[in-house]
Design a protein around this motif. Structure first.
Motif, mmCIF file in Angstrom:
data_model
loop_
_atom_site.group_PDB
_atom_site.id
_atom_site.type_symbol
_atom_site.label_atom_id
_atom_site.label_comp_id
_atom_site.label_asym_id
_atom_site.label_seq_id
_atom_site.Cartn_x
_atom_site.Cartn_y
_atom_site.Cartn_z
ATOM 1 N N LEU A 88 -14.258 -7.506 32.636
ATOM 2 C CA LEU A 88 -13.582 -7.666 31.775
ATOM 3 C C LEU A 88 -14.011 -6.289 30.747
ATOM 4 N N THR A 89 -15.539 -6.913 30.074
ATOM 5 C CA THR A 89 -15.864 -7.216 28.918
ATOM 6 C C THR A 89 -15.974 -6.018 27.908
ATOM 7 N N SER A 90 -17.013 -4.524 28.845
ATOM 8 C CA SER A 90 -17.159 -2.974 27.878
ATOM 9 C C SER A 90 -15.857 -2.785 27.590
ATOM 10 N N SER A 91 -14.377 -2.442 28.401
ATOM 11 C CA SER A 91 -13.621 -2.014 28.321
ATOM 12 C C SER A 91 -12.619 -3.095 26.536
ATOM 13 N N LEU A 92 -12.754 -4.246 26.842
ATOM 14 C CA LEU A 92 -12.129 -5.321 25.980
ATOM 15 C C LEU A 92 -13.212 -5.140 24.687
ATOM 16 N N TYR A 93 -14.299 -4.762 24.905
ATOM 17 C CA TYR A 93 -14.996 -4.375 23.660
ATOM 18 C C TYR A 93 -14.699 -2.845 22.458
ATOM 19 N N LEU A 94 -13.729 -1.730 24.012
ATOM 20 C CA LEU A 94 -13.404 -0.622 23.444
ATOM 21 C C LEU A 94 -12.168 -1.463 22.963
ATOM 22 N N LEU A 95 -11.516 -2.079 23.188
ATOM 23 C CA LEU A 95 -9.627 -2.528 23.051
ATOM 24 C C LEU A 95 -9.713 -2.642 21.189
ATOM 25 N N LEU A 96 -11.086 -3.688 21.264
ATOM 26 C CA LEU A 96 -11.640 -4.291 20.179
ATOM 27 C C LEU A 96 -12.003 -3.523 18.708
ATOM 28 N N GLN A 97 -12.055 -2.215 18.947
ATOM 29 C CA GLN A 97 -12.108 -1.449 18.204
ATOM 30 C C GLN A 97 -11.231 -0.504 18.115
ATOM 31 N N LEU A 98 -10.188 -0.462 19.076
ATOM 32 C CA LEU A 98 -8.583 0.293 18.324
ATOM 33 C C LEU A 98 -7.869 -0.871 17.909
ATOM 34 N N LEU A 99 -7.920 -1.590 18.130
ATOM 35 C CA LEU A 99 -6.975 -2.509 17.448
ATOM 36 C C LEU A 99 -7.909 -3.787 16.137
ATOM 37 N N LYS A 158 0.927 -1.123 0.613
ATOM 38 C CA LYS A 158 0.172 -0.337 -0.112
ATOM 39 C C LYS A 158 0.927 1.321 0.327
ATOM 40 N N PRO A 159 0.758 1.934 -1.334
ATOM 41 C CA PRO A 159 2.000 3.182 -1.249
ATOM 42 C C PRO A 159 1.267 4.392 -0.590
ATOM 43 N N THR A 160 0.215 4.227 -0.476
ATOM 44 C CA THR A 160 -0.048 5.564 0.355
ATOM 45 C C THR A 160 0.010 6.028 1.282
ATOM 46 N N GLY A 161 0.979 4.817 1.743
ATOM 47 C CA GLY A 161 1.504 4.878 3.518
ATOM 48 C C GLY A 161 0.183 5.458 4.932
ATOM 49 N N TYR A 162 0.673 5.567 6.013
ATOM 50 C CA TYR A 162 -0.806 5.453 7.169
ATOM 51 C C TYR A 162 -0.710 6.274 7.539
ATOM 52 N N SER A 163 -1.811 6.502 8.342
ATOM 53 C CA SER A 163 -1.506 7.891 8.937
ATOM 54 C C SER A 163 -2.139 7.564 10.502
ATOM 55 N N PHE A 164 -2.930 8.864 11.242
ATOM 56 C CA PHE A 164 -2.538 9.450 12.235
ATOM 57 C C PHE A 164 -3.304 7.584 13.603
ATOM 58 N N ALA A 165 -4.282 6.624 12.906
ATOM 59 C CA ALA A 165 -4.894 5.190 13.285
ATOM 60 C C ALA A 165 -3.774 4.725 13.514
ATOM 61 N N VAL A 166 -2.732 4.406 13.426
ATOM 62 C CA VAL A 166 -1.204 3.977 14.510
ATOM 63 C C VAL A 166 -1.121 4.252 15.840
ATOM 64 N N ASP A 167 -1.681 5.243 15.988
ATOM 65 C CA ASP A 167 -1.011 5.832 17.138
ATOM 66 C C ASP A 167 -2.551 5.453 17.568
ATOM 67 N N TRP A 168 -3.973 5.298 17.850
ATOM 68 C CA TRP A 168 -4.693 4.673 18.642
ATOM 69 C C TRP A 168 -4.294 3.133 18.109
ATOM 70 N N TRP A 169 -4.064 2.613 17.384
ATOM 71 C CA TRP A 169 -3.763 1.357 17.541
ATOM 72 C C TRP A 169 -2.264 0.991 18.933
ATOM 73 N N SER A 170 -1.585 2.011 18.557
ATOM 74 C CA SER A 170 -0.729 1.469 19.860
ATOM 75 C C SER A 170 -1.294 1.721 21.180
ATOM 76 N N LEU A 171 -2.589 2.769 21.188
ATOM 77 C CA LEU A 171 -3.462 3.210 22.710
ATOM 78 C C LEU A 171 -3.594 2.233 23.217
ATOM 79 N N GLY A 172 -4.800 1.382 21.754
ATOM 80 C CA GLY A 172 -4.965 0.034 21.980
ATOM 81 C C GLY A 172 -4.372 -1.126 22.794
#
Length: 380
Positions: free
Chosen positions: A236-247, A196-210
């Motif tokens: 921890l179900t609720s918090s882990l569901y949020l992490l799945l969105q970040l991951l 993917k030559p277009t590279g990456y964007s801000f979403a990489v930081d949110w993955w790292s947060l997850g």
């Protein structure tokens, strides 16, 4: 370290540049690949700061000068409650200096190594504070690229602050970021996508947060298992569901904006204005009266360092009296690069620019939709 520092520092004139002479060195608290950190006190205001200092010769030899300059350029344009903010930058013959907020609560990696088990409510507040910081960075077109427990410091009250912008980069409409940079267990999958030559964007930081949030909740040894294998149990179900969105593997579908987080049911009751202004008391408060970092940094500085910081004034004074020794051993190409570094270094003093803007108000304006009704409880 401070025991050998003379108290006879020159009086400070508000119009002159801040220099090494305006600080008293107290003790060493950390080190990086080419820089060290110590606690200092500004002699005129008595305010305490952390001072990062980087040896010029080592930076030139390791080709790190460009990264230092980029870090300075980025940090002088930032100020936020959940960042480690730059206050001054200056140089002398030997070193480059960055004076930043002092946070004595230790980094999250240290607390994990001390076997601290963070409760879900603690991590929930961490996430809220960190997403406000990431949203602010995104509004400034900055990708941090190294969000991890090691780069998240706690203040004395337990609030988080992102540090280390050494590999951060600025994203513009005209350029794409494709360089692989960061710490592997925390790096988003698209950073490794060579197709993917277009590279990456801000979403990489949110993955790292997850990844970071998962590690704080589970104290699980990295690397993180695939998102579909993340267990949802132990309350921890609720918090882990949020992490799945970040991951989320697809960065287009991943939670990577403040509005995504605010709309998520797990955080629907959060008073974001109270979070921004640190009105929510953290559940985890670092121990006071102890050193929340590895004490060997102090011993290394005093015993192993060939040019200890607390002897700098005497050392430079001796060089001035005998200039023939200062450059005799330097190769011509090294001397040339050192002279370029001396010329191009970015001097900064936040006290001179701060009156021209209200950073907190700007933060709230940039981070649209963060204000909620004040009748909400200041709790999570």
């Amino acid at each position: 370290m401070g025991a050998n520092i003379s108290s006879k520092s020159p009086p400070f004139d508000g119009n002159e540049d801040v220099t090494f002479d305006h600080f008293e060195i107290l003790r060493a608290i950390g080190k990086g690949s080419f820089g060290k950190v110590c606690v200092v006190q500004k002699t005129d205001t008595k305010k305490m700061y952390a001072m990062k200092y980087m040896n010029k010769r080592k930076c030139v030899e390791r080709n790190e000068v460009r990264n230092v300059f980029k870090e300075l350029q980025i940090m002088q344009g930032l100020e936020h409650p959940f960042l480690v903010n730059l206050w001054y930058s200056f140089q002398d013959e030997e070193d480059m200096f960055m004076v930043v907020d002092l946070l004595l609560g230790g980094d999250l990696r240290y607390h994990l190594q001390q076997n601290v088990r963070f409760r879900e409510g603690t991590v929930k507040l961490f996430i809220c504070e960190l997403v406000l910081a990431l949203d602010y960075l995104q509004s400034r077109h900055i990708i941090h690229r190294d969000i991890k427990p090691d780069n998240i410091l706690l203040d004395e009250h337990g609030h988080v602050h992102i540090t280390d912008f050494n590999i951060a980069t600025m994203l513009t409409k005209e350029s794409h970021v494709t360089t692989i940079a960061g710490t592997k267990p925390y790096m988003a999958p698209e950073m490794f996508n060579s197709t993917k030559p277009t590279g990456y964007s801000f979403a990489v930081d949110w993955w790292s947060l997850g990844v970071t949030a998962y590690e704080l909740l589970r104290t699980r040894v990295r690397p993180l298992p695939a998102p579909q294998n993340v267990p949802c149990g132990d309350g921890l179900t609720s918090s882990l569901y949020l992490l799945l969105q970040l991951l989320e593997l697809n960065p287009e579908k991943r939670f990577s904006q403040l509005k995504d987080i605010q709309a998520f049911p797990y955080l629907s009751d959060v008073n974001w204005d109270a979070v921004l202004h640190k009105r929510i008391m953290p559940e985890f408060i670092p121990m006071k009266g102890i050193l929340n970092c590895d004490p060997t940094f102090e011993l290394e500085e005093m015993i192993l360092e060939s040019k200890p910081l607390h002897k700098k004034k005497k050392r430079l004074s001796k060089k001035e009296k005998d200039p023939s020794k200062s450059n005799s051993s330097q190769a011509s190409h090294l001397q040339k690069h050192l002279e370029m570094l001396q010329r191009d270094f970015i001097v900064f003093n936040r006290e001179k620019v701060r009156p021209h803007h209200d950073s907190i108000q700007e933060t709230m304006t940039k981070s649209g939709g963060t204000r909620r009704e004040d009748n909400q409880n200041n709790t999570l």
